[in-house]
Design an enzyme around this catalytic site. Structure first.
Site, mmCIF file in Angstrom:
data_model
loop_
_atom_site.group_PDB
_atom_site.id
_atom_site.type_symbol
_atom_site.label_atom_id
_atom_site.label_comp_id
_atom_site.label_asym_id
_atom_site.label_seq_id
_atom_site.Cartn_x
_atom_site.Cartn_y
_atom_site.Cartn_z
ATOM 1 C CG HIS A 264 -2.834 -8.045 9.023
ATOM 2 N ND1 HIS A 264 -3.457 -8.032 7.794
ATOM 3 C CD2 HIS A 264 -1.519 -7.775 8.773
ATOM 4 C CE1 HIS A 264 -2.567 -7.763 6.851
ATOM 5 N NE2 HIS A 264 -1.393 -7.609 7.417
ATOM 6 C CE LYS B 143 -4.118 -2.026 2.134
ATOM 7 N NZ LYS B 143 -5.065 -2.031 3.283
#
Length: 641
Positions: free
Chosen positions: A271, A139
């Site tokens: 995560h 990202k």
């Protein structure tokens, strides 16, 4: 749509993308969806695209493998939102956006690009664990390309998708909540942020034309959504009325099996670790580089449980109880609320009707002819969770209560009230909604001038729902239901016009057009009334009608009433006897059912086609707003009960 950007959504059939399309359409944006040839024979996605096209979206064919097609697609719009998947357990296409960046750079015209992020802010995850950091690194590669190309942007950090986290009570690998036990990650007290996916879409669409979010990160951190795992579990326990057996899992135990997992599962584990053990979503303050969404776009009546107080009961119905409430002059949408509002409440587990009403009223919040809603929230009273819908208090009561006090209303008042209801219909019907329960009791009088406003949308439905209504299902109050609904379950905008015609007759005469022979006016026998509607001719020979005009419809629509021309075309067919007379002379019910149900069809066409009403009013077509946050969290649980 003047002033609103044209929007291209890439990944419009995906988990979040489909919600972005709906939110964009609902907020009045000219919406384009990238239709990729790679979709192949995935019939569910094809059907979804067709459905969006029928709702007004434009389909644009382009491929990431065809640069020119991407450039041509981008040139059609002002804003590009990308929602292609970045979740490894599904698919991971983050770096494909570099091709989109190249297309936007060449097209030049784009005012804002929102890349596919929507989770944890990657700029704050430079110390993330391997292999989980690959998501954040990719990202950041896209961000670097955007900024080096000088493309205006907004990054959206939506934290945890509620659908992924809440259903499993924040336990990795689970999406259904247990009724027996739960494993707490660490001590279960680490805070995280859980945002409903529909709310993510709505916040995103609100931001695309907002100069305050230009070249910034929009963080979705509504205060009520910042919860620990223990707090999430407590909400579930209150809903099911049972305490779960709890055990704990240390961070060492949580990470121990990581090397035995598949690559995608390793990324997901990392995560979860950062969110649930390290608190990566809440361990920082938003600086000048970002904005917080719930501050830019405040929730309706946020914090309401702490400042409103329930008063006397105003009435009871199938939905629950309506009460008067004091508000301490709270702020809402930029103005100060009056000290009194009305609150409609029901037990949360039986609140579907009220929740649907809240959604419909949200669509018409700018209409002066529909009762104003101030949002909804939950309260915990006497050990029970209640859903509360906040409404403007109608100090003048309803037209039904007015009739009880004076038997009938002066013609000037009937004229004024009828005009307001018809103007309200122009908002409702133009938005594809049918009210389905127009009657004196559902038309409220507000303010010192007694302005009539349409209320009570608990039985309302969309045009699509009306077309699919099952035979034999009656929707509405018996006295005001048209013959075609009784006989053939036909529902559309004309049913509201018919009901208004019955209401006008009742206001003029003080007597309902259809009365039961077996019960009082206040408690009619529905079957008896419905039978009369099917086979009997309406009686317009009430002495009050005869005294004023040979035909009520002519009187209601004549110029001395100063109604718009549409009102004549709307009311005359609803009061016509031609259709009823043809049914009355049928020998049996089966023959009657074969007759065309046309008595009110003209009015639907008139309401939609004649410009005198519709063109003079701002038609609001906002079908989705941001849900009250505590409700959106509990709603995620209710689907599992």
């Amino acid at each position: 749509m003047a002033g609103k950007s044209k929007v291209l959504i890439v990944g419009g059939t995906g988990y979040l993308g489909k919600r972005l399309v709906k939110a964009s359409l609902a907020n009045g944006h000219d919406t384009y969806i990238l239709q990729r040839p790679e979709i192949g024979v995935e019939i569910e996605k094809v059907e979804m695209l067709i459905s969006f096209k029928m709702q007004g979206a434009h389909l644009v064919t382009a491929s990431f493998d065809d640069h020119r097609s991407l450039v041509d697609a981008v040139k059609l719009v002002d804003v590009v939102i990308c929602a292609i998947s970045g979740v490894h357990i599904r698919s991971h296409h983050i770096l494909l956006q570099l091709k989109l960046v190249d297309a936007i750079k060449e097209a030049v015209n784009i005012k804002r690009f929102l890349p596919s992020e929507f989770g944890t802010d990657p700029a704050r995850m430079e110390n993330a664990m391997e292999p989980g950091r690959v998501t954040f690194d990719d990202k950041m590669v896209v961000r670097k390309a955007i900024e080096e190309a000088g493309i205006p942007f907004t990054y959206v950090s939506a934290s945890c998708f509620a659908g992924y986290f809440l259903g499993g009570l924040c336990q990795i690998g689970q999406i259904l909540p247990s009724r027996h036990s739960v494993v707490l990650l660490g001590d279960g007290n680490q805070k995280a942020i859980y945002v409903d996916e529909d709310d993510i879409a709505t916040y995103t669409i609100k931001a695309i034309d907002d100069p305050r979010t230009l070249n910034k990160t929009l963080y979705l951190r509504p205060p009520k959504n910042i919860l620990s795992q223990r707090e999430v579990v407590q909400i579930w326990e209150e809903l099911i009325g049972k305490e779960l057996k709890k055990s704990t899992l240390s961070k060492e135990e949580f990470l121990a099996p990581i090397n035995e997992l598949e690559y995608a599962e390793q990324i997901g584990l990392c995560h979860y670790y950062h969110v649930c053990y390290e608190g990566c979503l809440v361990n920082f303050e938003i600086g000048e580089e970002g904005e917080e969404a719930s501050k830019l776009y405040p929730e309706p009546l946020e914090g309401l449980p702490w400042w409103w107080k329930r008063g006397r009961v105003l009435g009871r119905g199938g939905f629950g109880v309506a009460s008067l409430a004091s508000t301490s002059n709270a702020q809402f949408d930029g103005f100060t609320l009056l000290s009194l509002i009305a609150v409609k409440s029901s037990i949360f587990t039986a609140s579907q009707s009220l929740k649907e009403e809240a959604q419909f009223l949200r669509m018409f919040k700018h209409s002066p002819y529909i009762i104003r809603s101030f949002g909804a929230n939950l309260s915990f009273e006497d050990g029970v969770i209640h859903y509360n819908l906040m409404l403007k208090y109608a100090s003048g009561g309803s037209l039904a209560s007015r009739l009880q006090n004076c038997n009938s209303l002066p013609e000037s008042q009937v004229m004024k009230h009828t005009k307001n209801v018809l103007l309200g219909f122009s908002h409702v019907h133009s938005s594809g909604i049918i009210h389905c329960d127009i009657k004196p009791g559902n038309i409220l009088l507000v303010g010192t001038d007694g302005t009539a406003k349409i209320a009570v949308f608990g039985l309302s439905m969309t045009l699509e729902q009306g077309m699919n209504q099952k035979q034999g299902v009656i929707r509405g109050t018996a006295r005001y239901i048209p013959p075609e609904s009784v006989l053939n379950a036909e529902y559309g905008p004309p049913v509201d016009i018919w009901a208004l015609g019955c209401t006008v007759y009742e206001l003029i005469t003080g007597t309902p057009q259809w009365e039961s022979d077996s019960r009082s006016q206040q408690d009619p026998d529905d079957d008896d009334v419905l039978d009369k509607i099917e086979f009997e001719e309406p009686n317009f020979q009430n002495f009050k009608v005869v005294q004023r005009s040979p035909r009520l419809s002519e009187k209601v629509s004549c110029q001395e009433y100063q109604l718009p021309l549409d009102c004549r075309h709307a009311l005359e067919p609803s009061l016509s006897t031609e259709f009823i007379q043809s049914r009355r002379h049928c020998k049996d019910k089966e023959e009657a059912k074969r007759l065309p149900a046309h008595s009110t069809q003209t009015t639907a066409e008139d309401i939609h086609s004649r410009p005198q009403i519709g063109d003079s009013i701002e038609v609001v077509n906002e079908t989705h707003g941001i849900l009250t946050i505590d409700i959106s969290i509990i709603d995620n649980f209710l689907q599992y009960m």
